[in-house]
Design an enzyme around this catalytic site. Structure first.
Site, PDB file in Angstrom:
ATOM      1  N   SER A 249       0.806  -1.913   0.239  1.00  0.00           N
ATOM      2  CA  SER A 249      -0.209   0.108   0.259  1.00  0.00           C
ATOM      3  C   SER A 249       0.506   1.237   0.222  1.00  0.00           C
ATOM      4  O   SER A 249       1.869   1.373   0.117  1.00  0.00           O
ATOM      5  CB  SER A 249      -0.745   0.071   1.296  1.00  0.00           C
ATOM      6  N   GLY A 250       0.194   1.715  -0.098  1.00  0.00           N
ATOM      7  CA  GLY A 250       0.825   3.695   0.035  1.00  0.00           C
ATOM      8  C   GLY A 250       0.290   4.082   0.960  1.00  0.00           C
ATOM      9  O   GLY A 250       1.030   5.380   1.450  1.00  0.00           O
ATOM     10  N   ASP A 251      -0.354   3.435   1.971  1.00  0.00           N
ATOM     11  CA  ASP A 251      -0.656   4.725   3.300  1.00  0.00           C
ATOM     12  C   ASP A 251      -0.928   3.677   4.294  1.00  0.00           C
ATOM     13  O   ASP A 251      -0.353   2.669   3.740  1.00  0.00           O
ATOM     14  CB  ASP A 251      -2.071   5.055   2.975  1.00  0.00           C
ATOM     15  N   ASP A 252      -1.528   3.404   5.124  1.00  0.00           N
ATOM     16  CA  ASP A 252      -1.675   2.283   6.028  1.00  0.00           C
ATOM     17  C   ASP A 252      -2.492   1.169   5.582  1.00  0.00           C
ATOM     18  O   ASP A 252      -3.675   1.514   4.881  1.00  0.00           O
ATOM     19  CB  ASP A 252      -2.213   2.657   7.427  1.00  0.00           C
ATOM     20  N   SER A 283       4.635  -1.602   3.755  1.00  0.00           N
ATOM     21  CA  SER A 283       4.117  -0.045   3.350  1.00  0.00           C
ATOM     22  C   SER A 283       5.134   0.819   4.026  1.00  0.00           C
ATOM     23  O   SER A 283       5.021   1.097   4.897  1.00  0.00           O
ATOM     24  CB  SER A 283       2.826   0.727   4.065  1.00  0.00           C
TER      25      SER A 283
END
Length: 467
Positions: A249-252, A283
């Site tokens: 992921s690019g976030d949580d 991540s």
């Protein structure tokens, strides 16, 4: 003699089947799948004119097929079968007592034309779009006020083709909040399993104001530099089980939420009774599991077990601030493995983005009862940064049986603590003094929840297959 006739009949039917296949006549296809409910009726997207060439729009086919199956919601429910192919479509809504099934090598492609994405009202517990005031773009696959709905398959893919959204967001060319890939609102008994969710425009899988949710056997993938592509965001939900999930992921990877500041406080719907098991997360810029930052309706009774983070910024992170209100309490994690991390543990009481100027700056969040045990971490830059709120300390923290190997290049002290209270037992390196050192203490982990015992059924699909 009877056996001879059976053989002749079998050969006759086989020949007829081959001839029918040569003529393009649909053949009957059978397979088994696991579902919280089985369906009495089924159709293929091809029955409604669907063309899986990756270019033809199938929006009308999806809408018509789902509308047709909605007629059977009180007569055993319906299943929409999506065979191998690339099925381009605009957004579409699901219905109750319904299964969307993606076969192996089936890909549902989200339209890249933003005109195919209608606007939707902001969530009441947020008061506005998360990224911009006012409305938000509707999610790609959406359902509201549904009962007994399943999205599953044999490893098929739902591709949000999010690159166009990421580019417009970075260049400031969007007036509304980006859409989620899959979202359910006000729904009960939801299953999402055995699929890949790919390249969401924004948060990937967003159940909100819903209950009795099972998410199993999923791959959720986005580039690690894609903006805000959270994996799974349980938001004001009760009784949710997430297990056997791999997220890049690019976030949580998982972000647990319950509304934003005054809107979340007023709506008052917590996320509670959440189980996370056998999660793998990559991540580099965010957390394996984040609690908040939108947690103003409360987060309570979250259990995480057998979870692994690889090249991830932090393990379990609590994000809150003055003005949030709400609470995070009754958090339990055991069996964590972490490899190449910036922080193993991170609690942040100064994560202060607000929806508008109307929030109450004196609304204090309550953070208490945080329990972590049986932890192995390696190549870590900082074991823990635990920062509460002055005059509002985070309390009841327990960390036990934790071995954290520091990165030899780290120039930071292993621990930094402020405005926190708790205990530690068997933790290496030795934590800060705010965590009182105890001998032979094991942090608690509660008994199983009923959602953990929910079993899926063995279902059989029998429908026409267009060769």
């Amino acid at each position: 003699m009877r056996s001879i006739w059976c053989v002749i009949l079998g050969l006759f039917l086989l020949v007829r089947g081959i001839e029918g296949w040569k003529r393009g006549v649909p053949a009957v296809k059978f397979f088994e799948y696991a579902g919280i409910s089985c369906r009495a009726h089924s159709v293929s997207i091809e029955d409604f004119g669907g063309i899986g060439d990756g270019k033809t729009s199938n929006t009308r086919a999806f809408h018509d097929a789902i509308a047709h199956l909605a007629r059977f919601s009180d007569r055993g429910g319906g299943l929409l079968y999506v065979p191998a192919g690339r099925w381009l479509t605009a957004t579409f809504n699901l219905t109750s007592h319904f299964t969307l099934y993606l076969d192996k090598d089936a890909v549902i492609l989200a339209s890249k034309d933003i005109r195919d994405w209608p606007l939707a009202k902001p969530l009441p517990s947020y008061g506005r779009g998360r990224e911009a005031p006012g409305d938000r773009y509707a999610s790609f696959i959406f359902g509201t006020n549904l009962t007994d709905v399943i999205i599953t398959g044999n490893g098929g893919t739902i591709n949000g083709q999010g690159k166009v959204w990421w580019r417009k967001f970075r260049h400031g060319k969007l007036n509304y909040t980006r859409p989620h890939l899959v979202e359910f609102m006000y729904s009960n008994s939801v299953q999402i399993s055995n699929l890949t969710l790919l390249n969401s425009p924004f948060w990937t899988l967003h159940p909100v104001y819903s209950s009795n949710i099972i998410i199993q056997g999923m791959r959720i993938l986005a580039p690690v530099k894609s903006p805000n592509t959270d994996g799974i965001d349980p938001d004001s939900c009760t009784n949710t089980k997430i297990e056997d999930v791999h997220i890049v992921s690019g976030d949580d990877c998982i972000a647990v939420k319950s509304g934003w500041d005054e809107y979340g406080i007023q709506y008052g719907m917590p996320t509670k009774h959440l189980v996370i098991r056998r999660l793998t997360c990559i991540s580099p810029y965010s957390a394996m599991i984040a609690l908040g930052s939108e947690m103003s309706g409360g987060i309570e009774d979250v259990r995480a077990e057998d979870i692994t983070a690889i090249n991830t910024e932090s393990g379990i992170r609590i994000k809150t601030a003055m003005g949030r209100g709400g609470y995070v309490k009754g958090i339990y994690a055991k069996g964590m493995k972490m490899h190449t991390m910036k922080w193993a543990f991170w609690m942040n009481g100064n994560y202060g983005s607000h929806p508008d100027s109307h929030y109450n700056p004196k609304a204090r969040p309550v953070i208490q009862g945080i329990n972590y045990r049986d932890i192995m971490a390696e190549n870590v830059m900082m074991a823990g940064q635990l920062q509460g709120i002055s005059g509002d300390p985070f309390t009841g923290i327990c960390i036990s049986n934790a071995t954290i190997s520091m990165n030899p290049k780290s120039k930071e002290a292993p621990w930094s603590c402020m405005d926190v209270q708790g205990i530690a037992s068997g933790v290496t390196p030795r934590p800060c003094n705010e965590l009182i050192h105890k001998k032979a203490v094991t942090c608690v982990f509660p008994e199983p929840l009923p959602i953990e015992d929910v079993k899926v059924k063995r279902c059989v699909y029998k429908g026409k297959h267009h060769p």
